[in-house]
Each structure stands twice: as structure tokens, then as C-alpha cells.
Scaffold this motif. Structure first.
Motif, PDB file in Angstrom:
ATOM      1  N   LEU A 171      43.938  38.361  46.312  1.00 47.73           N
ATOM      2  CA  LEU A 171      44.715  38.577  45.077  1.00 47.73           C
ATOM      3  C   LEU A 171      43.847  38.303  43.845  1.00 47.73           C
ATOM      4  CD1 LEU A 171      48.199  37.087  46.015  1.00 47.73           C
ATOM      5  CD2 LEU A 171      47.723  39.458  45.363  1.00 47.73           C
ATOM      6  N   GLU A 188      51.077  39.257  48.235  1.00 45.74           N
ATOM      7  CA  GLU A 188      52.034  38.279  47.716  1.00 45.74           C
ATOM      8  C   GLU A 188      53.094  37.941  48.758  1.00 45.74           C
ATOM      9  OE1 GLU A 188      53.424  40.246  44.252  1.00 45.74           O
ATOM     10  OE2 GLU A 188      51.698  39.640  43.008  1.00 45.74           O
ATOM     11  N   LYS A 221      42.821  41.156  40.548  1.00 45.38           N
ATOM     12  CA  LYS A 221      43.256  40.956  39.152  1.00 45.38           C
ATOM     13  C   LYS A 221      42.482  41.874  38.223  1.00 45.38           C
ATOM     14  CE  LYS A 221      44.851  36.179  39.492  1.00 45.38           C
ATOM     15  NZ  LYS A 221      44.649  34.780  39.007  1.00 45.38           N
ATOM     16  N   ARG A 226      48.714  44.457  46.334  1.00 45.57           N
ATOM     17  CA  ARG A 226      49.107  43.185  45.729  1.00 45.57           C
ATOM     18  C   ARG A 226      50.474  42.733  46.266  1.00 45.57           C
ATOM     19  NH1 ARG A 226      46.642  40.885  41.578  1.00 45.57           N
ATOM     20  NH2 ARG A 226      48.630  39.928  40.964  1.00 45.57           N
TER      21      ARG A 226
END
Length: 257
Positions: free
Chosen positions: A253, A234, A257, A230
Motif C-alpha cells: 500500500l 486494504e 501511494k 488498493r
């Protein structure tokens, strides 16, 4: 005795013979006949001697002519042999000149080929024009062909050697990227992360950098490092907005989750 003397004697003898016919004594007539006969004999002898001399002279002249002809024929033959020898030398020299000229052409062609190999070339690398050396391009093409053919085990050392040999090459970022991608294809995810991190560190503004981060994120997922993945995704969205890799990062992404 000369021919003139013999003729005079012959005339005298003839005169005597004529006188005998007109009344000279028999003794005088007999003496005149002997003189005439002797004159005839002498004349014949002289004619024969002259004829023999002329014959010998003609024979000598003929022999001399034959010797001259033989000498001339010998000289002609020697000249013909010399001409043949010179022609042979000319043919040899002509071939040597032709061979030398061909050798020079081959040398010039080889030199020109070698120089062209050293001349910089323009190449399109990741959508941008760049100048690269001929040997540099050949080395990269040979290494990348291994990757394209799925020969990842051989592609890794070939591409790594290229990066070491040409660290400033416009091909270096791509070569580094494919080193990491080869490790990923071989499921050596830790090595893949290490190699792609080297790319991002050394060439952070290169178009390959966000793709390298995607490979890192994928390797982290394979290693069950979801948090790390992640963070990497990002970073792509943050540092490289607007590139295709950023959209891919957003999509992944959502899946994490």
C-alpha cells in the motif's frame, strides 16, 4: 515192487546160495543165483526210480522256487514302480500346495496393500493435522508436484480436477490457491483473479485466503488496476490482521501511494 520185497528176495537168495555151499544140489544153486541177481536188479531199479523221483521232485521244487522268486521279483518291481508313481504324485501335490499357499500370500499382500491405500492417513496441511484418504493424498501430491516443478500448464487441469473430485478435502483450499498461482505464473492475470476469488469465497477463513488476496492484488497491478489493488490490499489489512500477508499488504500500500 517195493524196496522191502526186494530186500526179502535178496535175503532168500543169499540163504539159498549159503545152502548150496553146504551141499545143496547144483540145480538148486543155479536157481538161487538167478533169484539173487533178479533181486539185485529189482533193487537197483527201485533205487533208480526213487532217485529219479527225488530228482524230479527236486527239479519241480527248484522250478517252483524259481517261479516264486520271479513272481516275488515282479511284485517287488511293481511295488517299486507304484512307490515311484506315488512319490511323483506327492511331489506334484506338494508343489501345488506350495504354489497355492504362495498365491494366497500374494492375494493377501495385494489385498492388504489395497486396504492400506484406502485407509485414512494423517497429513500436515498448512501447519494443521488433518485426516485424508490415501487416494486423495496421492492425487494431490501428483498435481502439486507439477506446480513445484514449474509445469504450470499441466498443473492447472490436474489441480482443478482435484478440487472437483475432492471438494471437501483439507487439500482443496491449497489446490485452489495453486490453480490461481499457476495462472499468475503464466501471466494469465484475469484467470488468476477469478481462481483466487473462488478460494476467498469458498474458504474465507482458510490460511490461504489472505495469500490469495495478495495474488489478486498483484494481478490487478499487472492489469494497471491500481484502485482495485488498493482495495484488495486494504481488505487484507482489515480482515486478516496479524498474519504475514497483512504486513506485506501494508508495505505494498505504501508503494501504491
Amino acid at each position: 515192487m517195493t524196496l522191502r520185497t526186494s530186500r526179502l528176495r535178496l535175503l532168500a537168495a543169499t540163504a539159498c546160495i549159503g545152502a548150496s555151499l553146504t551141499g545143496f544140489s547144483a540145480h538148486a544153486a543155479l536157481f538161487s543165483d538167478d533169484e539173487a541177481r533178479q533181486a539185485i536188479i529189482d533193487l537197483r531199479k527201485e533205487v533208480r526210480e526213487r532217485s529219479d523221483q527225488q530228482g524230479r521232485k527236486l527239479a519241480d521244487d527248484l522250478a517252483q522256487s524259481q517261479r516264486s522268486q520271479l513272481q516275488l521279483a515282479s511284485q517287488i518291481e511293481q511295488l517299486q514302480q507304484e512307490i515311484a508313481r506315488l512319490r511323483g504324485q506327492i511331489e506334484i501335490l506338494t508343489k501345488q500346495v506350495a504354489d497355492t499357499q504362495q498365491a494366497q500370500k500374494d492375494i493377501y499382500l495385494d489385498l492388504d496393500t489395497r486396504l492400506k491405500r484406502l485407509e485414512p492417513q494423517t497429513a500436515s496441511i498448512d501447519g494443521q493435522q488433518a485426516t485424508v484418504g490415501a487416494d486423495e493424498k496421492r492425487a494431490y501430491d501428483a498435481a502439486i508436484d507439477l506446480f513445484r516443478n514449474g509445469n504450470y500448464a499441466d498443473a492447472i487441469p490436474a489441480l482443478s480436477n482435484f478440487v472437483r473430485q475432492y471438494p471437501q478435502s483439507p487439500y482443496a483450499p491449497a489446490a485452489q490457491f495453486y490453480v490461481g498461482s499457476s495462472h499468475y505464473a503464466l501471466k494469465d492475470y484475469k484467470a488468476a483473479i477469478t481462481q483466487q476469488q473462488a478460494l476467498v469465497k469458498n474458504f474465507p477463513t482458510n490460511v490461504r485466503a489472505p495469500d490469495a488476496l495478495l495474488v489478486i492484488a498483484g494481478s490487478q497491478v499487472e492489469l494497471n488496476d491500481r484502485r482495485g489493488a488498493r482495495t484488495t490490499l486494504e481488505r487484507i489489512v482489515r480482515d486478516y490482521p496479524g498474519v504475514p500477508a497483512a504486513q506485506t499488504a501494508k508495505d505494498r500500500l505504501e508503494l501504491l501511494k
